[in-house]
Motif scaffolding. Sequence first.
Motif, PDB file in Angstrom:
ATOM      1  N   LEU A  84       0.829  -1.191   0.000  1.00  0.00           N
ATOM      2  CA  LEU A  84       0.000   0.000   0.000  1.00  0.00           C
ATOM      3  C   LEU A  84       0.872   1.253   0.000  1.00  0.00           C
ATOM      4  N   ASP A  85       2.029   1.191   0.669  1.00  0.00           N
ATOM      5  CA  ASP A  85       2.946   2.334   0.693  1.00  0.00           C
ATOM      6  C   ASP A  85       3.455   2.656  -0.709  1.00  0.00           C
ATOM      7  N   LYS A  88       0.623   4.394  -2.511  1.00  0.00           N
ATOM      8  CA  LYS A  88       0.455   5.758  -2.001  1.00  0.00           C
ATOM      9  C   LYS A  88       1.567   6.675  -2.523  1.00  0.00           C
ATOM     10  N   TYR A  89       2.804   6.143  -2.565  1.00  0.00           N
ATOM     11  CA  TYR A  89       3.941   6.917  -3.045  1.00  0.00           C
ATOM     12  C   TYR A  89       3.740   7.299  -4.512  1.00  0.00           C
ATOM     13  N   LYS A  91       0.901   7.445  -6.148  1.00  0.00           N
ATOM     14  CA  LYS A  91      -0.240   8.340  -6.237  1.00  0.00           C
ATOM     15  C   LYS A  91       0.172   9.765  -5.890  1.00  0.00           C
ATOM     16  N   LYS A  92       0.998   9.928  -4.861  1.00  0.00           N
ATOM     17  CA  LYS A  92       1.469  11.249  -4.456  1.00  0.00           C
ATOM     18  C   LYS A  92       2.302  11.883  -5.570  1.00  0.00           C
TER      19      LYS A  92
END
Length: 108
Positions: A84-85, A88-89, A91-92
């Motif tokens: 998930l990290d 998220k990375y 996506k950011k």
Amino acid sequence: MPKNRYRNKEVKFFVTGHEMEMIDKKAAIAELDRSKYLRKMALEGYIIKQDFSQVEQLVYEVNKIGNNINQVARRANEVEYVSLDDIKYLKKQLEGIYGQIEKFYDGG
């Protein structure tokens, strides 16, 4: 050259055959002869200088994201798992790219 001409100064410059064709095509579109077209462009035309530094930065950022996506995809193929990290990375980073694109189109 007759002495009583209104325009009595001659201007010369050299062009390639292709450039001459382009000038003639543009003059025809403007419904002017070559001389009138070139005079009008020299006196009233304008040159648009574009700054592509923002685009170059954007391309750099997109390339970075592409590299990161490739790394995550490689890891996912090796271990059949994406954290998930990682998502998220990525996506950011994409949100940052979207922000830069909006800034670019807003003239910023």
